[in-house]
Design a protein around this motif. Structure first.
Motif, PDB file in Angstrom:
ATOM      1  N   GLU A  90       0.866  -1.169   0.000  1.00 52.50           N
ATOM      2  CA  GLU A  90       0.000   0.000   0.000  1.00 52.50           C
ATOM      3  C   GLU A  90       0.915   1.234   0.000  1.00 52.50           C
ATOM      4  O   GLU A  90       1.748   1.390   0.897  1.00 52.50           O
ATOM      5  CB  GLU A  90      -0.888  -0.028   1.245  1.00 52.50           C
ATOM      6  CG  GLU A  90      -2.095   0.909   1.193  1.00 52.50           C
ATOM      7  CD  GLU A  90      -1.734   2.335   1.534  1.00 52.50           C
ATOM      8  OE1 GLU A  90      -2.235   3.244   0.861  1.00 52.50           O
ATOM      9  OE2 GLU A  90      -0.940   2.525   2.468  1.00 52.50           O
ATOM     10  N   PRO A  91       0.806   2.124  -1.011  1.00 55.18           N
ATOM     11  CA  PRO A  91       1.809   3.175  -1.211  1.00 55.18           C
ATOM     12  C   PRO A  91       1.951   4.175  -0.070  1.00 55.18           C
ATOM     13  O   PRO A  91       3.056   4.627   0.226  1.00 55.18           O
ATOM     14  CB  PRO A  91       1.350   3.868  -2.505  1.00 55.18           C
ATOM     15  CG  PRO A  91      -0.079   3.473  -2.683  1.00 55.18           C
ATOM     16  CD  PRO A  91      -0.216   2.136  -2.061  1.00 55.18           C
ATOM     17  N   ARG A  92       0.853   4.534   0.618  1.00 59.34           N
ATOM     18  CA  ARG A  92       0.959   5.567   1.650  1.00 59.34           C
ATOM     19  C   ARG A  92       1.718   5.082   2.879  1.00 59.34           C
ATOM     20  O   ARG A  92       2.470   5.839   3.497  1.00 59.34           O
ATOM     21  CB  ARG A  92      -0.441   6.040   2.081  1.00 59.34           C
ATOM     22  CG  ARG A  92      -1.175   6.833   1.013  1.00 59.34           C
ATOM     23  CD  ARG A  92      -2.439   7.460   1.612  1.00 59.34           C
ATOM     24  NE  ARG A  92      -3.237   8.114   0.581  1.00 59.34           N
ATOM     25  CZ  ARG A  92      -4.206   7.523  -0.101  1.00 59.34           C
ATOM     26  NH1 ARG A  92      -4.479   6.248   0.120  1.00 59.34           N
ATOM     27  NH2 ARG A  92      -4.896   8.185  -1.004  1.00 59.34           N
ATOM     28  N   THR A  93       1.506   3.808   3.251  1.00 59.02           N
ATOM     29  CA  THR A  93       2.142   3.298   4.475  1.00 59.02           C
ATOM     30  C   THR A  93       3.405   2.492   4.205  1.00 59.02           C
ATOM     31  O   THR A  93       4.227   2.302   5.109  1.00 59.02           O
ATOM     32  CB  THR A  93       1.150   2.392   5.235  1.00 59.02           C
ATOM     33  OG1 THR A  93       0.768   1.304   4.374  1.00 59.02           O
ATOM     34  CG2 THR A  93      -0.098   3.173   5.631  1.00 59.02           C
ATOM     35  N   GLY A  94       3.533   1.991   2.981  1.00 56.59           N
ATOM     36  CA  GLY A  94       4.671   1.128   2.674  1.00 56.59           C
ATOM     37  C   GLY A  94       4.528  -0.269   3.228  1.00 56.59           C
ATOM     38  O   GLY A  94       5.485  -1.049   3.234  1.00 56.59           O
ATOM     39  N   LEU A  95       3.313  -0.611   3.698  1.00 57.30           N
ATOM     40  CA  LEU A  95       3.054  -1.937   4.272  1.00 57.30           C
ATOM     41  C   LEU A  95       2.239  -2.764   3.287  1.00 57.30           C
ATOM     42  O   LEU A  95       1.548  -2.226   2.415  1.00 57.30           O
ATOM     43  CB  LEU A  95       2.273  -1.807   5.582  1.00 57.30           C
ATOM     44  CG  LEU A  95       2.914  -0.957   6.694  1.00 57.30           C
ATOM     45  CD1 LEU A  95       1.943  -0.829   7.868  1.00 57.30           C
ATOM     46  CD2 LEU A  95       4.226  -1.567   7.157  1.00 57.30           C
ATOM     47  N   THR A  96       2.289  -4.090   3.440  1.00 54.77           N
ATOM     48  CA  THR A  96       1.453  -4.947   2.592  1.00 54.77           C
ATOM     49  C   THR A  96      -0.014  -4.749   2.955  1.00 54.77           C
ATOM     50  O   THR A  96      -0.338  -4.330   4.075  1.00 54.77           O
ATOM     51  CB  THR A  96       1.814  -6.431   2.790  1.00 54.77           C
ATOM     52  OG1 THR A  96       1.550  -6.794   4.151  1.00 54.77           O
ATOM     53  CG2 THR A  96       3.266  -6.695   2.444  1.00 54.77           C
ATOM     54  N   GLY A  97      -0.876  -5.088   2.010  1.00 52.62           N
ATOM     55  CA  GLY A  97      -2.308  -4.949   2.261  1.00 52.62           C
ATOM     56  C   GLY A  97      -2.764  -5.740   3.467  1.00 52.62           C
ATOM     57  O   GLY A  97      -3.632  -5.288   4.228  1.00 52.62           O
TER      58      GLY A  97
END
Length: 707
Positions: A90-97
């Protein structure tokens, strides 16, 4: 100069006293805000949250199978065959969905991105809240030919080092430090997608006696399968708990209902049907102003067009109880909301208009039908589907979207009017029956109101409104007074001489009253015997029955001790069960127990003769044998064919005198059995009666046939 206490208090309260709860810490600090409570209800809410996410995949046509498993170690797993949680970054957090869904509040695919047109999950907190209150949560996702996995401990991602015993929240845990990892743990078959979640609730959060309610889970699974035709829900219990279906080993229950809410309505209905299930459907659009995130990251009020689908199933039955279930998407709204308000508003409007058109035929007069008159005997399932409905709180018990009220009202008005004015033979006949029932309920309500207005106890001499055949008592003390419903004038004559007129009233009935099991409310009110009983009891009938207004503390059914007497008693019980049930529930209905025989011995010397009453042939033979063993001479035993054959003293001694009589209190189960027997033997369904006669033929004692 010293500072005042208030000044000191204010100076000590600074910004350092403020707490900022980050991430899932807020959920663990105040769990009740998110799951309602930390007892069994909160535990079940966690299960619902994950199940609802799986069901949303079926709502979006991305899956048709959900498996819920209650494991022996107390954990719960939910598996679906939906699209699978996104596994990319997920681009805003840099974490996987996966990590975003389970660790970030208010994160998900149900905020209007087009992934879900209608869903049960709305606030994006369900999965993350369950994760926060779990001592361990494991998630596996099948997507793109691979199986991905991630584990959490009290909301924190990491890796459990499970031994041979299998996964456990007590296994050693290593949290991620530099960066979290979504592991690839296997291969998925081509084209196969889905999500599997297993969680162990945290004993630090939930009360020690919090337990999963198996019956509630089964009821919810069945309900959901009705709401989404074609969806299969399997509930598997591996716990082996006593007093559960799985006590002797793992058990599975499978739910699938292709008939949808039409089947659901039939399932919920508590009474025989007056109409078929009528399906009322339609849809309309409405506009709603919602804040939307623009390209610059600002929340901008934007007008959005929504589509609201309405699907309602209604069915009127012969009874007067109302069963109404309402849903938004698949969310149960037990406290209603705008969709239920629109439904009820339209019902009242349509029926008032139709009864006005048919007022001469139905003899409506100048009285106005009310909502409760229409709801009597109604079983209905009201469902609406729309994107992003507005609810009151996370528990979603009341729908608040205001535009839905008008949409539901218009759809119901159009569709129900078409049904009630249809020229098709079946629809026309059923429409007439429903309108007659509604008018009968209206008249019953008005009659009950008039009774309530004249609640003051009156004797037959004081009031001409009571039936002339009622032999009332003098006492105005409701707690002490008794009403005997007696069979025939001969029993009335003996009863008049046997009663205590201070507190015992007598009402005779002629033979067998109407079988109210298959008669309409109108027919019941027209029947002289039924109307007299309801009038004398004085508390109304049906849904308007007011037990506190009843004129007598006890109602005693005094019928002959033969087959005909049992038949009449069963008919009376059916009347009380269907139209005066609160009186039965309060334990104020009794059956007199008159004897069958009177056995008298001759006087011997100074010893007087003895008199014994018996209540069965077997008891009579036993008493006679005892007297013969004692050498006592027995006069010819007297066999009572009816109450009228007793003299006043015998009737008082055995059946009416509170000091010596025997009464049997009628329970709700007795009344239910009476209704069930009449439904079988005298109801409108012929096939069950035929089966009963065929099956019971072999058990018939031919000597009991009077021929």
């Amino acid at each position: 100069m010293t500072a005042s206490p208030s000044t000191t208090s204010e100076s000590e309260y600074t910004a350092r006293h403020l707490q900022v709860l980050e991430g899932l810490e807020a959920v663990r600090k105040r769990p009740g805000m998110y799951i309602g409570s930390t007892d069994s209800r909160g535990l079940m809410h966690c299960v619902w949250e994950i199940i609802d996410n799986a069901v949303d995949e079926a709502l979006a046509d991305r899956g048709d199978h959900v498996l819920v498993t209650l494991h022996a170690d107390g954990s719960v797993s939910i598996a679906d065959r939906g699209a699978g949680i996104p596994v990319d970054i997920e681009p805003r957090t840099g974490l996987t969905g996966v990590e975003v869904v389970f660790t970030k509040l208010h994160a998900g695919g149900k905020f209007g991105g087009g992934s879900y047109a209608a869903s049960g999950g709305l606030h994006g907190v369900g999965a993350s809240v369950v994760n926060a209150v779990s001592s361990r949560l494991d998630v596996e996702v099948d997507r793109g030919g691979k199986t991905y996995a991630m584990s959490f401990r009290r909301g924190e991602p990491g890796i459990f080092d499970d031994g041979k015993a299998g996964p456990s929240p007590d296994s050693p845990f290593q949290p991620f430090t530099a960066g979290s990892e979504l592991r690839v743990v296997g291969k998925a078959k081509r084209g196969v997608t889905g999500t599997r979640i297993r969680f162990w609730t945290d004993p630090q959060i939930f009360l020690r006696d919090a337990r999963l309610d198996y019956d509630s889970l089964i009821a919810r699974a069945r309900q959901t399968s009705f709401l989404i035709p074609g969806l299969t829900i399997v509930v598997r219990d591996e716990r082996g708990l006593p007093d559960t279906p799985g006590a002797d080993g793992p058990v599975e229950e499978v739910f699938r209902h292709d008939g949808g809410i039409s089947e659901f309505t039939e399932f919920l209905a508590p009474d025989p049907g007056l109409t078929d299930v009528w399906r009322l459907q339609g849809e309309a659009t409405f506009t709603e102003t919602v804040p939307v995130l623009d390209a610059q990251g600002h929340m901008t009020p934007t007008e959005v067009e929504r589509l609201c689908g309405v699907d309602v199933a209604v069915r009127w039955g012969t009874g007067y109880d109302t069963k109404l279930k309402s849903f938004v998407n698949v969310i149960d709204t037990p406290k209603g909301g705008t969709h239920v308000a629109g439904f009820e508003q339209s019902l009242l409007k349509v029926f008032r208009k139709q009864l006005e058109v048919n007022s001469r035929r139905l003899k409506v007069g100048n009285d106005k039908v009310e909502k409760d008159d229409i709801l009597a005997g109604l079983t209905a399932v009201v469902t609406v589907r729309l994107a992003e409905p507005q609810f009151e709180g996370q528990t979603k018990e009341v729908l608040g979207t205001s535009a839905v009220r008008q949409i539901v009202s218009k759809v119901i008005e159009r569709e129900l009017t078409a049904r009630l004015t249809s020229t098709k033979r079946d629809d026309k006949a059923q429409s007439a029956l429903v309108q007659e029932k509604v008018v009968a309920e209206m008249k019953s309500r008005i009659s009950a109101r008039l009774h309530k207005e004249t609640q003051r106890r009156k004797t037959a001499l004081e009031s001409s409104s009571l039936p002339g055949k009622l032999k009332d008592c003098r006492s105005t003390d409701t707690g002490r007074s008794e009403l005997f419903i007696v069979e025939g004038d001969s029993a009335l004559g003996t009863g008049m001489a046997a009663r205590n007129s201070e507190y015992q009233a007598l009402l005779p009935i002629r033979g067998k009253i109407l079988n109210v099991q298959k008669a309409s409310v109108g027919d019941m009110l027209k029947n002289a015997e039924c109307a007299a009983i309801i009038q004398v009891v004085g508390a109304g009938s049906g849904r308007s029955f007011d037990v506190d207004a009843a004129r007598y503390g006890k109602v005693i059914l005094m019928t002959d001790a033969d087959v005909d007497g049992a038949h009449i008693r069963t008919l009376l019980l059916t009347l009380f069960f269907r139209y005066m049930r609160p009186l039965v529930e309060a334990g104020r209905v009794y059956a007199a127990v008159p004897p069958l025989h009177r056995i008298e011995t001759s006087a011997q010397g100074k010893a007087k003769g003895e008199v014994v009453y018996t209540y069965s042939e077997q008891e009579m033979r036993q008493v006679i044998a005892q007297f013969e063993r004692k050498g006592k001479h027995i006069k010819q035993p007297q066999r009572y064919k009816g109450l009228g054959e007793m003299d006043a003293g015998q009737l008082a001694e055995t059946t009416m005198d509170p000091a010596r009589r025997m009464l049997r209190r009628v329970t709700l189960k007795d009344a239910e059995n009476a209704e069930r027997v009449f439904d079988l033997l005298m109801g409108s369904e012929v096939a069950p009666r035929k089966d009963f006669i065929v099956d019971s033929a072999q058990a018939l004692d031919r000597e009991r046939i009077d021929a």
